[in-house]
Design a protein around this motif. Sequence first.
Motif, mmCIF file in Angstrom:
data_model
loop_
_atom_site.group_PDB
_atom_site.id
_atom_site.type_symbol
_atom_site.label_atom_id
_atom_site.label_comp_id
_atom_site.label_asym_id
_atom_site.label_seq_id
_atom_site.Cartn_x
_atom_site.Cartn_y
_atom_site.Cartn_z
ATOM 1 N N UNK B 9 42.400 52.941 46.975
ATOM 2 C CA UNK B 9 43.345 52.724 48.072
ATOM 3 C C UNK B 9 43.772 54.071 48.630
ATOM 4 N N UNK B 10 43.577 54.229 49.928
ATOM 5 C CA UNK B 10 44.046 55.460 50.563
ATOM 6 C C UNK B 10 45.075 55.101 51.630
ATOM 7 N N UNK B 11 46.103 55.929 51.720
ATOM 8 C CA UNK B 11 47.078 55.809 52.812
ATOM 9 C C UNK B 11 46.891 57.040 53.675
ATOM 10 N N UNK B 12 46.255 56.886 54.815
ATOM 11 C CA UNK B 12 45.941 58.060 55.616
ATOM 12 C C UNK B 12 45.029 58.951 54.795
ATOM 13 N N UNK B 13 45.450 60.173 54.529
ATOM 14 C CA UNK B 13 44.617 61.073 53.739
ATOM 15 C C UNK B 13 44.929 61.028 52.249
ATOM 16 N N UNK B 14 46.031 60.342 51.891
ATOM 17 C CA UNK B 14 46.465 60.353 50.496
ATOM 18 C C UNK B 14 45.721 59.285 49.701
ATOM 19 N N UNK B 15 45.132 59.698 48.581
ATOM 20 C CA UNK B 15 44.441 58.743 47.723
ATOM 21 C C UNK B 15 45.413 58.250 46.654
ATOM 22 N N UNK B 52 45.829 45.066 51.164
ATOM 23 C CA UNK B 52 44.485 45.008 50.585
ATOM 24 C C UNK B 52 44.031 46.390 50.125
ATOM 25 N N UNK B 53 43.104 46.441 49.157
ATOM 26 C CA UNK B 53 42.538 47.730 48.778
ATOM 27 C C UNK B 53 41.629 48.260 49.886
ATOM 28 N N UNK B 54 41.443 49.577 49.922
ATOM 29 C CA UNK B 54 40.536 50.153 50.910
ATOM 30 C C UNK B 54 39.084 49.813 50.532
#
Lengths: 338, 261
Positions: B9-15, B52-54
Amino acid sequence: MKLPGVQQTKWTGVAIFVGIVLIFPFVITQSFLLSQATFTGIYVIVALGLGLLMGYAGQISLGQAAFYGVGAYATAVLTTSYGLSPWLGLLFSILIPALLAYVMGYTMARLSGYYLAMATLAFGIIIHGVLVEWRGVTLGASGLYGIPQIQLFGMSLSQGLPYYYFVWTFAIVAIVICLNIVHSHVGRALRSIHDSEIAASAMGVNTGKYKTQIFVLSAILAGVAGWLFAHMSYSISPGSFTLDASIMFLTMVVLGGSSSVWGAVFGTVLITVIRIIVHELGETVPFITSDFEHVVYGLILILVIVFTPRGLFPPIAGWFTRIMKQRFRKNIEQTKAS
Amino acid sequence: MLQVKNVTKTFGGVVANKEVNFSVGKGEIVGLIGPNGAGKSTMFNMISAIFPPTKGEIIFRDLNIEKKSTNEMAPLGISRTFQNLQIFKRMTVVENVMIGRHIRTKTGMLKAALKLPSAKDEERKAYESALECIHFVGLEKVLDQQAGNLALGDLRLLELARALAVNPELLLLDEIAAGLNQKESKDMSKLIQKIREQGITVFVVEHDMDLVMSICDKVIVLDQGEKIAEGTPQEIQGNQQVITAYLGAEEMEEVKQGGGA
């Protein structure tokens, strides 16, 4: 069946209200006030639906007058041009607004915030346009004439006392229906959405579905009110179903408070009283015209939102119960002392 | 019962989570631990379909759930509590728990509006099941109180009662003991064990190590989004990588602070 800790309908409140409605025409006999009281019953039905939509589904409709108008025109067209019975007209006054609301609500269900407010605003303007321009069916701006009266048990319901009771029967049934919904698991689910939408959906509450259903219910109630209005009047015209009327319904709900069913009823009665006062003042004071109402509505909306955002009913009801409890306690103390 | 396969799961660039794999077996109590920001809550939010997961799959009883919406989880048998309390504050304790029974009530709007006998019957049943859950966690004294007025310990219990009212097969507890004192935390451990005895699988995210080590059959450790260890509490306690993840971070902090001074 008492369930401690669960919000339930207080039937004594309903009984007292029914009593007031029954007695009213005997206390106040002027025909102008009786017809205003009949109108109040019709408006109460619209305001109830809008109140549920605002207070429980957290949505605003700026087009409630359009559903009211569609309900009125559906029956008016069918009974005058096609000779249908008003009772069959009622079916269409329910179905057509419900269908329109369903289509709108279905597309809106995933949207939140003010989208429904904007969509209903546009919808209201479109419906008004249709009523004015679709001359083949609605006969345009001059309106429809010759709407028949409703027959009940072989009796023609004419304006005045019979129609007053007829309208208020519908209004009280609508109040009971709304109270039942609010105090059912549906109402509970809707309240839970308000406090935490994320927890509500984690518990399996389908938030979009309930928002749509309440919207459809509000349209049905407005449609029924439209039906009552059409058959009370000999004629109807698009002028009764403008944005101004939608704002009036909104003001009723905001003033009374949308967090309870009674708030909508209370607000409707207050606004009617204010309308009568403005009307009376208009007879003597030169600058007060019927447009003055809108100035009053605007002022009321601002004052309520600034000073009592929950509306007038909750604080007044709270104050009233406190006073009654104090009285009760004093009485007990006095009897003890003596 | 629950399988997490290659979930990222990533939020923008953050993993937040990187290719995490694990499974939770039926009837187990499994703990998910890790330092702050390890991605534990993110994992929980994906299992409860908040988002949801990426990439990757989440399988619950042979069913892929990673693309489902939140409100579909309770009917499937997954229920949860929230770390940052998501209580319905303006409703009473019993009303809160009754929301947990929501999916078992079939009464539609029409039946509710007319208050048909079947609707009344369902309401009574929902109330009774809610009472059972309230008794189970021991909140019967405050059942008619406004939930917003409860103390923190009671709020945690209320979250638990509401999640249990769903009758879940898998119960997700997100830091259920956070902010509780030692006694309350011990009582909570006992409750969780009682819940497992009823055949419910329990998956906990927890900072309270005493609680995790005393009740979990299996512990999964996340660090910076990646799984670094999995095993019994004893294995985890002796795992060098885990010790570095927890202590190493602090030591590094100290070194940095020391260097700065």
